[in-house]
Design an enzyme around this catalytic site. Structure first.
Site, PDB file in Angstrom:
ATOM      1  N   LYS A 385       0.817  -1.216   0.000  1.00  0.00           N
ATOM      2  CA  LYS A 385       0.000   0.000   0.000  1.00  0.00           C
ATOM      3  C   LYS A 385       0.850   1.266   0.000  1.00  0.00           C
ATOM      4  O   LYS A 385       2.051   1.250   0.270  1.00  0.00           O
ATOM      5  CB  LYS A 385      -0.976  -0.027   1.179  1.00  0.00           C
ATOM      6  CG  LYS A 385      -2.095  -1.037   0.946  1.00  0.00           C
ATOM      7  CD  LYS A 385      -3.193  -0.991   1.971  1.00  0.00           C
ATOM      8  CE  LYS A 385      -4.335  -1.934   1.570  1.00  0.00           C
ATOM      9  NZ  LYS A 385      -5.408  -1.990   2.575  1.00  0.00           N
ATOM     10  N   ARG A 427      -3.426 -10.511   4.666  1.00  0.00           N
ATOM     11  CA  ARG A 427      -3.852 -10.472   3.265  1.00  0.00           C
ATOM     12  C   ARG A 427      -2.718  -9.861   2.443  1.00  0.00           C
ATOM     13  O   ARG A 427      -2.391  -8.690   2.600  1.00  0.00           O
ATOM     14  CB  ARG A 427      -5.139  -9.648   3.129  1.00  0.00           C
ATOM     15  CG  ARG A 427      -5.708  -9.585   1.724  1.00  0.00           C
ATOM     16  CD  ARG A 427      -6.979  -8.745   1.693  1.00  0.00           C
ATOM     17  NE  ARG A 427      -7.569  -8.701   0.362  1.00  0.00           N
ATOM     18  CZ  ARG A 427      -7.246  -7.807  -0.583  1.00  0.00           C
ATOM     19  NH1 ARG A 427      -6.329  -6.871  -0.309  1.00  0.00           N
ATOM     20  NH2 ARG A 427      -7.817  -7.840  -1.762  1.00  0.00           N
TER      21      ARG A 427
END
Length: 447
Positions: A385, A427
């Protein structure tokens, strides 16, 4: 399936009385007790409200047990049985009562409180998840104190589990790895790589299984900051054939990453096992009802607004407390819709309506977040991210796996409080690297 069917038969209202489900614990698998040559136990605690007196409630319980195949006449005591209900406490007062006053100990068929609960981890552990401060009226000790005393004499053998369709379970005796499979043209890290070929998407999913993934998470709509919504037909076109193809090749647990109940239903009918809703049930008002009907687990994530607007909504008084409180509210709404806590996983939504410092604060205090949500299982999604790029200077998302692993380790290693672990599911895009790192970390730290 036996647990779900037993609850359905016990919890209903008719002319004979009312039994309403208030809340549940999580589920735990434990070694069999007393008679050990049988399969492991699957254990949980439920809280009900009823207008039935204890003996009448017991009769209803025995009818349910008999209907589901338990031999109440000639069956082996403490032997294998499909379902077994015990009345642990019976409170005549308010929900806030912390010391049950009802005691029944002069009856050969029913004793309340249950006379052997203090020796049973499979009772005390799930009970402590619901009422740790409840005082046992006979022992004059809280449930937490009784559990602590039990662990002084015997080791903790219970393993929390997440039930899946077709009598499968995910066990939280290790950190689970969820591999990301985006079948989108515009996801921030891997958009366009797999969206044109169902065969390639399936191949990549099976590669992640070989690399050690415990779950494959399939998404057909990008939810990166600024992303625009995808038409439902297009989301279905992208995801359902891939789920069907993977299911033909493997029984790996599959989650569907969607905000839409229609997609969730179609995915589960195609073979998916878990619904992963980044909106936490706020985008589609029918999501919780749908998941309840499907009887599958749900990941409830925290976010504000939509992918288009969320990065303008990053102001919090206390990001950890605020996120935890919202997750508790959504969890309760899910439970009221019929999704028991043992089918829920929570996710603070790293990168969703959070700025850099908010993301870091959540990672620093993942243990505190775990306490705020009453020790619910937590999922962490930091993979590649933007905040990792801002810290490291790496502009190419696919080159951020090292930072991803560091963020995962930070969350898992946040100082333990009353929660046994800070994080349960990671994840990630790079399954192989994460699996290797977390296997070593688990071996060193906690599992």
């Amino acid at each position: 399936e036996s647990v779900d069917e037993a609850l359905g038969r016990l919890v209903h209202n008719d002319t004979h009385g009312q039994v309403n489900l208030v809340r549940t614990s999580f589920l735990h698998e434990t070694p069999p007790m007393y008679k050990t040559d049988q399969p492991p136990f699957l254990n949980g605690v439920i809280e009900i409200e009823t207008n039935l007196e204890p003996h009448t409630l017991l009769r209803r319980i025995k009818v349910v047990e008999r209907d589901l195949g338990r031999d109440l006449e000639t069956g082996v005591r403490n032997g294998p049985r499909p379902v077994d209900f015990d009345i642990l406490f019976f409170l005549n007062g308010t929900k806030e009562e912390t010391r049950p006053s009802f005691v029944l100990n002069e009856d050969s068929k029913l004793e309340i409180p249950h006379p052997r609960m203090s020796e049973r981890e499979f009772v005390l552990l799930p009970l402590s998840e619901m009422a740790p401060a409840l005082v046992h009226p006979v022992f004059n000790k809280t449930i937490s104190e009784l559990l602590g005393e039990l662990y002084e004499k015997s080791k903790n053998e219970a393993v929390r589990v997440l039930p899946l369709p077709r009598s499968r379970m995910l066990a939280f005796n290790k950190t689970l790895i969820m591999g990301i499979l985006n079948v989108t043209p515009d996801s921030f890290s891997d958009g366009g790589v797999l969206n044109d070929s169902y065969e390639q998407a399936t191949k990549r999913a099976l590669e992640m299984v070989d690399e050690g993934a415990d779950i494959i998470d399939i998404g057909g709509e990008s939810t990166r900051p600024g992303a625009t919504p995808v038409e439902l037909d297009e989301e279905l076109r992208r995801t359902i054939p891939v789920i069907e193809k993977i299911r033909q090749e493997s029984d790996i647990p599959i989650s569907i990453d969607t905000r839409n109940s229609l997609v969730a239903r179609a995915a589960v009918e195609a073979g998916a096992d878990i619904v992963n809703d980044v909106s936490g049930g706020t985008h589609d008002e029918g999501m919780f009802r749908t998941v309840s009907e499907l009887k599958v687990p749900i990941v409830i994530m925290h976010m504000r607004g939509t992918p288009e607007t969320m990065q303008s909504m990053t102001s919090y008084d206390d990001v950890v407390e605020d996120v935890g409180n919202v997750l508790k509210v959504q969890s309760k709404l899910a439970e009221q819709a019929g999704i028991p806590r043992w089918l829920q996983v929570l996710d603070p939504g790293i990168g969703f309506a959070k700025e850099l410092e908010g993301n870091l604060e959540l990672l620093r205090k993942y243990n505190i977040l775990r306490e705020l949500v009453d020790d619910a299982p937590l999922l962490l999604g930091t993979s590649r991210k933007g905040f990792i790029g801002r810290i490291s200077g790496e502009k190419i998302a696919s080159n951020r796996d090292y930072g991803t692993i560091a963020s995962c380790i930070a969350a898992i290693c946040s100082p333990k409080t009353k929660a046994k672990a800070s994080c349960d599911i990671l994840r990630v895009h790079n399954v192989k690297a994460t699996k290797q790192a977390i296997d070593v970390l688990d071996a060193v730290l906690r599992r």
